[in-house]
Design a protein around this motif. Structure first.
Motif, PDB file in Angstrom:
ATOM      1  N   MET A  40      53.164 -13.452  69.624  1.00  0.00           N
ATOM      2  CA  MET A  40      53.993 -12.556  70.351  1.00  0.00           C
ATOM      3  C   MET A  40      53.892 -11.129  70.531  1.00  0.00           C
ATOM      4  SD  MET A  40      55.504 -15.145  71.819  1.00  0.00           S
ATOM      5  CE  MET A  40      56.607 -13.928  72.798  1.00  0.00           C
ATOM      6  N   ARG A  41      53.479 -10.593  69.304  1.00  0.00           N
ATOM      7  CA  ARG A  41      53.095  -9.055  69.188  1.00  0.00           C
ATOM      8  C   ARG A  41      51.992  -8.665  70.217  1.00  0.00           C
ATOM      9  NH1 ARG A  41      55.424  -5.248  65.670  1.00  0.00           N
ATOM     10  NH2 ARG A  41      53.587  -4.428  66.269  1.00  0.00           N
ATOM     11  N   LYS A  42      50.824  -9.638  70.269  1.00  0.00           N
ATOM     12  CA  LYS A  42      49.822  -9.390  71.113  1.00  0.00           C
ATOM     13  C   LYS A  42      50.090  -9.562  72.420  1.00  0.00           C
ATOM     14  CE  LYS A  42      46.240 -10.872  67.707  1.00  0.00           C
ATOM     15  NZ  LYS A  42      45.162 -11.694  67.100  1.00  0.00           N
ATOM     16  N   LEU A  43      50.949 -10.342  72.704  1.00  0.00           N
ATOM     17  CA  LEU A  43      51.082 -10.737  74.186  1.00  0.00           C
ATOM     18  C   LEU A  43      52.334  -9.496  74.693  1.00  0.00           C
ATOM     19  CD1 LEU A  43      52.468 -14.490  74.161  1.00  0.00           C
ATOM     20  CD2 LEU A  43      50.443 -13.536  75.280  1.00  0.00           C
ATOM     21  N   ASP A  44      52.949  -8.871  73.932  1.00  0.00           N
ATOM     22  CA  ASP A  44      53.661  -7.786  74.307  1.00  0.00           C
ATOM     23  C   ASP A  44      52.776  -6.607  74.450  1.00  0.00           C
ATOM     24  OD1 ASP A  44      56.281  -9.145  73.970  1.00  0.00           O
ATOM     25  OD2 ASP A  44      56.401  -8.235  72.010  1.00  0.00           O
ATOM     26  N   ARG A  45      51.662  -6.243  73.715  1.00  0.00           N
ATOM     27  CA  ARG A  45      50.899  -5.305  73.821  1.00  0.00           C
ATOM     28  C   ARG A  45      49.832  -5.485  74.940  1.00  0.00           C
ATOM     29  NH1 ARG A  45      49.752  -5.711  68.448  1.00  0.00           N
ATOM     30  NH2 ARG A  45      47.778  -6.627  68.785  1.00  0.00           N
ATOM     31  N   GLN A  46      49.530  -6.578  75.423  1.00  0.00           N
ATOM     32  CA  GLN A  46      48.607  -6.656  76.423  1.00  0.00           C
ATOM     33  C   GLN A  46      49.021  -6.697  77.825  1.00  0.00           C
ATOM     34  OE1 GLN A  46      46.578 -10.376  75.081  1.00  0.00           O
ATOM     35  NE2 GLN A  46      45.470  -9.265  73.689  1.00  0.00           N
ATOM     36  N   HIS A  47      50.369  -6.527  78.242  1.00  0.00           N
ATOM     37  CA  HIS A  47      50.854  -6.206  79.462  1.00  0.00           C
ATOM     38  C   HIS A  47      50.432  -7.506  80.540  1.00  0.00           C
ATOM     39  CE1 HIS A  47      52.131  -2.373  78.173  1.00  0.00           C
ATOM     40  NE2 HIS A  47      50.973  -2.250  77.674  1.00  0.00           N
ATOM     41  N   LEU A  48      50.612  -8.669  80.027  1.00  0.00           N
ATOM     42  CA  LEU A  48      49.968  -9.629  80.844  1.00  0.00           C
ATOM     43  C   LEU A  48      51.348  -9.980  81.853  1.00  0.00           C
ATOM     44  CD1 LEU A  48      48.987 -12.032  77.923  1.00  0.00           C
ATOM     45  CD2 LEU A  48      47.625 -10.461  79.291  1.00  0.00           C
ATOM     46  N   ASN A  49      50.714 -10.706  83.010  1.00  0.00           N
ATOM     47  CA  ASN A  49      51.843 -11.030  84.188  1.00  0.00           C
ATOM     48  C   ASN A  49      52.318 -12.534  83.578  1.00  0.00           C
ATOM     49  OD1 ASN A  49      50.304 -13.303  84.899  1.00  0.00           O
ATOM     50  ND2 ASN A  49      49.063 -11.929  86.256  1.00  0.00           N
ATOM     51  N   GLU A  50      53.418 -12.681  83.944  1.00  0.00           N
ATOM     52  CA  GLU A  50      54.114 -14.172  83.871  1.00  0.00           C
ATOM     53  C   GLU A  50      53.246 -15.142  83.888  1.00  0.00           C
ATOM     54  OE1 GLU A  50      58.118 -16.386  85.220  1.00  0.00           O
ATOM     55  OE2 GLU A  50      57.915 -14.567  86.185  1.00  0.00           O
ATOM     56  N   LYS A  59      48.657 -22.982  75.743  1.00  0.00           N
ATOM     57  CA  LYS A  59      47.311 -23.086  74.969  1.00  0.00           C
ATOM     58  C   LYS A  59      47.740 -22.814  73.515  1.00  0.00           C
ATOM     59  CE  LYS A  59      44.364 -22.264  78.659  1.00  0.00           C
ATOM     60  NZ  LYS A  59      44.001 -23.884  78.759  1.00  0.00           N
ATOM     61  N   SER A  60      48.700 -21.805  73.272  1.00  0.00           N
ATOM     62  CA  SER A  60      48.896 -21.686  71.799  1.00  0.00           C
ATOM     63  C   SER A  60      49.776 -22.896  71.219  1.00  0.00           C
ATOM     64  CB  SER A  60      49.686 -20.548  71.710  1.00  0.00           C
ATOM     65  OG  SER A  60      49.972 -20.113  70.308  1.00  0.00           O
ATOM     66  N   ALA A  61      50.532 -23.333  72.111  1.00  0.00           N
ATOM     67  CA  ALA A  61      51.302 -24.377  71.583  1.00  0.00           C
ATOM     68  C   ALA A  61      50.560 -25.665  71.336  1.00  0.00           C
ATOM     69  CB  ALA A  61      52.507 -24.976  72.670  1.00  0.00           C
ATOM     70  N   LYS A  62      49.390 -25.854  72.067  1.00  0.00           N
ATOM     71  CA  LYS A  62      48.541 -27.150  71.740  1.00  0.00           C
ATOM     72  C   LYS A  62      47.526 -26.753  70.606  1.00  0.00           C
ATOM     73  CE  LYS A  62      46.413 -28.613  75.170  1.00  0.00           C
ATOM     74  NZ  LYS A  62      45.759 -28.742  76.666  1.00  0.00           N
ATOM     75  N   GLY A  63      47.413 -25.382  69.941  1.00  0.00           N
ATOM     76  CA  GLY A  63      46.898 -25.319  68.868  1.00  0.00           C
ATOM     77  C   GLY A  63      45.230 -24.778  69.453  1.00  0.00           C
ATOM     78  N   MET A  98      60.778 -22.475  74.917  1.00  0.00           N
ATOM     79  CA  MET A  98      59.222 -21.845  74.956  1.00  0.00           C
ATOM     80  C   MET A  98      59.277 -20.902  76.014  1.00  0.00           C
ATOM     81  SD  MET A  98      55.588 -23.832  75.055  1.00  0.00           S
ATOM     82  CE  MET A  98      54.085 -22.666  75.024  1.00  0.00           C
ATOM     83  N   ALA A  99      59.797 -21.226  77.390  1.00  0.00           N
ATOM     84  CA  ALA A  99      59.900 -20.410  78.316  1.00  0.00           C
ATOM     85  C   ALA A  99      60.666 -19.199  78.110  1.00  0.00           C
ATOM     86  CB  ALA A  99      60.562 -21.149  79.754  1.00  0.00           C
ATOM     87  N   GLU A 100      61.878 -19.312  77.609  1.00  0.00           N
ATOM     88  CA  GLU A 100      62.707 -18.126  77.329  1.00  0.00           C
ATOM     89  C   GLU A 100      61.954 -17.399  76.134  1.00  0.00           C
ATOM     90  OE1 GLU A 100      66.558 -17.794  74.284  1.00  0.00           O
ATOM     91  OE2 GLU A 100      66.723 -18.985  76.218  1.00  0.00           O
ATOM     92  N   GLY A 101      61.258 -17.825  75.214  1.00  0.00           N
ATOM     93  CA  GLY A 101      60.336 -16.951  74.288  1.00  0.00           C
ATOM     94  C   GLY A 101      59.336 -16.503  74.644  1.00  0.00           C
ATOM     95  N   LEU A 102      58.594 -16.927  75.732  1.00  0.00           N
ATOM     96  CA  LEU A 102      57.508 -16.175  76.444  1.00  0.00           C
ATOM     97  C   LEU A 102      57.833 -15.276  77.871  1.00  0.00           C
ATOM     98  CD1 LEU A 102      55.074 -19.382  76.834  1.00  0.00           C
ATOM     99  CD2 LEU A 102      54.831 -17.100  75.427  1.00  0.00           C
ATOM    100  N   GLN A 103      59.116 -15.374  77.818  1.00  0.00           N
ATOM    101  CA  GLN A 103      59.678 -14.454  78.942  1.00  0.00           C
ATOM    102  C   GLN A 103      59.367 -14.828  80.259  1.00  0.00           C
ATOM    103  OE1 GLN A 103      59.630 -10.486  77.529  1.00  0.00           O
ATOM    104  NE2 GLN A 103      61.451 -10.688  76.345  1.00  0.00           N
ATOM    105  N   VAL A 104      59.412 -16.239  80.429  1.00  0.00           N
ATOM    106  CA  VAL A 104      58.734 -16.623  81.892  1.00  0.00           C
ATOM    107  C   VAL A 104      59.788 -17.700  82.230  1.00  0.00           C
ATOM    108  CG1 VAL A 104      56.350 -16.305  81.301  1.00  0.00           C
ATOM    109  CG2 VAL A 104      57.363 -18.473  80.803  1.00  0.00           C
ATOM    110  N   SER A 105      59.917 -17.997  83.589  1.00  0.00           N
ATOM    111  CA  SER A 105      60.634 -19.061  84.056  1.00  0.00           C
ATOM    112  C   SER A 105      60.044 -20.519  83.555  1.00  0.00           C
ATOM    113  CB  SER A 105      60.809 -19.051  85.649  1.00  0.00           C
ATOM    114  OG  SER A 105      59.530 -19.472  86.198  1.00  0.00           O
TER     115      SER A 105
END
Length: 170
Positions: A40-50, A59-63, A98-105
């Motif tokens: 989550m820290r990496k996702l926050d830093r990388q300015h990724l789109n939804e 992919k992370s949830a699948k390991g 998971m959607a809520e945690g990733l801040q996506v719909s």
């Protein structure tokens, strides 16, 4: 209580701060899932789109390891070969959590699951790189691998604006 400390995230930033003569700051991790915290820290830093966040999350949830470049991103070989095909069952977070945690719909997460499950390596990579939207990728994920790959190529070459439009032309 004093003990050993481990840097979970930002060891390169810490080393750079020390080299620059700046005192780095730290915070204590108190959660129960260090890997999720780091992701989550990496996702926050990388300015990724939804769509990128959703697909990385699937992919992370699948390991699966998060690819950082096309060279280390053989997404086809990393596919999980179990009945837990979307990585969101059997104890994994529910989609809405998971959607809520990733801040996506939830819709975006559903599209990401479809792209991960049915999309070619090239289609997945184009979403992860931000070249195409995950909703457009999901719209063509049911097409043949040849159509998916040609659609990605057409978008990258500027022949069309979306893979959906490219697929319609074929």
């Amino acid at each position: 209580e004093k003990g050993e400390w481990t840097i979970l995230d930002g060891r390169h930033m810490q080393a750079t701060a020390v080299m620059a003569g700046v005192t780095p700051s730290f915070c204590e991790f108190t959660g129960d899932n260090p890997a999720e915290f780091v992701d989550m820290r990496k996702l926050d830093r990388q300015h990724l789109n939804e769509g990128q966040r959703a697909l990385y999350g699937v992919k992370s949830a699948k390991g699966q390891p998060r690819p950082t470049s096309p060279e280390d991103a053989n997404l086809r070989e990393n596919k999980t070969k179990t009945s837990d095909s979307d990585g969101l069952r059997n104890g994994a977070p529910r989609r809405h959590e998971m959607a809520e945690g990733l801040q996506v719909s939830e819709r975006t997460l559903t599209d990401a699951v479809k792209v991960d499950r049915k999309g070619t390596e090239e289609l997945n990579r184009a979403v992860l790189d931000g070249d195409i939207r995950v909703s457009d990728a999901a719209a063509v994920a049911d097409q043949s691998p040849e159509v998916q790959n040609q659609a990605v190529k057409d978008v990258k070459e500027g022949k069309v604006r979306t893979v959906r439009a490219a697929a319609k032309r074929m």
